[in-house]
Write an enzyme that holds these catalytic residues in place. Sequence first.
Site, short mmCIF file in Angstrom:
data_model
loop_
_atom_site.label_atom_id
_atom_site.label_comp_id
_atom_site.label_asym_id
_atom_site.label_seq_id
_atom_site.Cartn_x
_atom_site.Cartn_y
_atom_site.Cartn_z
CB THR A 272 9.40 10.67 1.52
OG1 THR A 272 8.07 11.19 1.43
CG2 THR A 272 9.87 10.27 0.13
N GLY A 273 8.05 9.42 4.52
CA GLY A 273 7.77 9.77 5.92
C GLY A 273 8.69 9.00 6.85
CB ILE B 49 0.75 0.30 8.70
CG1 ILE B 49 1.35 -0.68 7.70
CG2 ILE B 49 1.41 0.23 10.05
CD1 ILE B 49 1.17 -2.13 8.03
CB THR B 50 -2.71 4.55 8.82
OG1 THR B 50 -1.77 4.71 7.76
CG2 THR B 50 -3.02 5.88 9.48
CD GLU B 51 -3.35 2.93 17.01
OE1 GLU B 51 -2.12 2.79 17.01
OE2 GLU B 51 -4.07 2.77 18.01
CD GLU C 68 -7.92 -6.93 20.33
OE1 GLU C 68 -6.72 -7.21 20.51
OE2 GLU C 68 -8.30 -5.82 19.95
CG HIS D 279 -6.48 -2.84 19.47
ND1 HIS D 279 -6.27 -4.20 19.48
CD2 HIS D 279 -5.33 -2.28 19.05
CE1 HIS D 279 -5.03 -4.45 19.09
NE2 HIS D 279 -4.44 -3.30 18.83
#
Lengths: 380, 293
Positions: free
Chosen positions: B16-17, B95-97, B208, B246
């Site tokens: 719901t976010g 997914i959250t960063e 990377e 990152h």
Amino acid sequence: MNLYEYEAKQIFAEFGIPIPPSVRITKAEELSKVLFGYPLVLKCQVLSGGRGKAGGVKFPKDLKEGQKIAAELLKLTINGSPTRSLLVEPMLPIKQELYLSITLDRAQGTAIFIASKEGGIEIESSHNVVTMPVPYPYHPFTGRELAKQLGLSGPILVKVADIANKLYKLFEAKDLDLAEINPLIITEGGEVIAGDGKIIVNDDSLARQKTFTGWQESHLDELTDRERRAKLSGLNLVELKGKIGILCNGAGLTMATMDMVKAFGGEPANFLDVGGGSDQDKTLAALDIVNENPDIEVILLNILGGITACDEVASALVKFIKKNPQRQLVVRLRGNNQDLAEKILADSGLKLIKDLEPAVQEAVDRSNSARGKGAPVAAK
Amino acid sequence: MILVDKDTKVIVQGATGKMGGAHAKRMLDYGTKLVAGVTPGKAGERVHGIPVFDTVQEAVDKTQADCSVIFVPPYLALDAGCEAAEAGIKTIVVITEGIPPQDTVKLVHYLKEKDALLIGPNCPGVISPGACLVGILPGSIFKPGRIGMVSRSGTLTYEIALALSDAGLGQSTCVGIGGDPIKGLDYQTILTLFEKDPGTEAIVLIGEIGGSAEEEAAAFIKEKCKKPVVAYIAGQTAPPGKRMGHAGAIVTGGKGTAQSKIEALNAARVKIASTPSQVAKFVAEVAKLPAKT
């Protein structure tokens, strides 16, 4: 966020790790109020490493010499970090110096103890390094095992084990990337004391660590003015010496774009990752901060919209061009809402390039021709 | 394809976010079997037609979901991930960063005990083109095919997928393992899955600067991989000691340089491309697949 030694030691003390008595001074005259006796230790409080080598630690033999040295030290800038204060401590009767730290080990995915029987030197140059992954959940026998592996025994083993356990406790409680005691001093009298302290707080944890609320702005010495402002407004900027300003979404793509600029014969002026899902305002702020750099000849904007909507970027571009009509801009926009972005930019005269490599080539060509003319393109 | 396919039943934690909702819609539009959302206190609501539950357990009981994609804020992600694993979900994509790394250490530990796979955090997710999208990858860029991709980056993965798709080289599955220093699945696990997958012909590894994951992958490829691997390493122009976006992309004490990774991969006979289009060119060569020009 790097902390100053005196801040690290205050946190050590809160968690019961012994530290030497100390006074922090910001003026040489204040030394007359320090009653530790001489010789004593004067240490520059800086956020950078390499303090000892840079002459930032001195041992004056009396007050007169102390005040003279203190005045000099307070003017010293060490690897970009200015000395704003000195930590004054008594000389300790050192019997042995150890090294003790906890950090996160990427390869093993855990916290890890790093320790050595040789303290007071850079850990990279030590030949007796003991490493021990920290088990989760933590048990205090880990500290004893570590002390044992350092070859310690008797009451010293117990004291070092206790300090290791407390260091882990604070590492976890304060969300640190690094907690380091170097040297960990064993005195002639059998006390074990943190001679120096280095703490790096994890940046992503600052919002939940109330101790550090409001600290960040005063702990960004290693950044340029623009990098500092970018960081405080949630943008990731790293400045280099080149001529092509770069603005992308996503860290990997930004690095790849820089690499390609270099490979195609240009020089990147910066790394700027606006992050995923940036809206108009954030994109405009990012463009503005890149544009402030007087060295740049052209800005290369490379957005591959996944979470980022191309139309938001396009709207930011329209505003930016209005403010900076002379700025050379190469824009590569592709992905989410690309068609809307094309409509928004239709009247701006800005040519959108669909593929990355031709866009990089265009930016490099424009940068080179700007220099060929001998006159960098003015921002206004 | 690996990890996710047309039968994978996916729930969204944080449905719901703003982010969770928007990407739930895009996953549904792509054809992902998105069966439920979870937001505490919002049971009974619907997000783009899918039911919302208070707990993951309830969502799993009602829908038999076996995969969760997590969009909750950083400080809630550890709890959300553990809740999913406890409810029996076996593939958990975060997914959250910006999750504190010590939370990730705990999350990795908890999921290992529950025998659940963690993808991420700070990752774009997983896509098996044409079958299932879990995460935030832009579906239209990816095309079904026989190239496996694994990457620490998000948008750079899209860029290279675009180059592959444009060259007529579709993908079996693309996995973003995330840009954080502490993470769930590593390159080796994904390479092992691709090695075993009959639908994967060749593998693209996108790395990377920072850490030694690419060096470890190179050692693994040398020993275990029979399928051809093409690599791209970002960050050759990154200055040392600076974090490049990152959390994991930083060269410290001379370690984690692009050069070191390229040398290790070269020693494993992996072809290193210097541009996304060159990745496509090399893949076409090694996979002996016909590439459009």
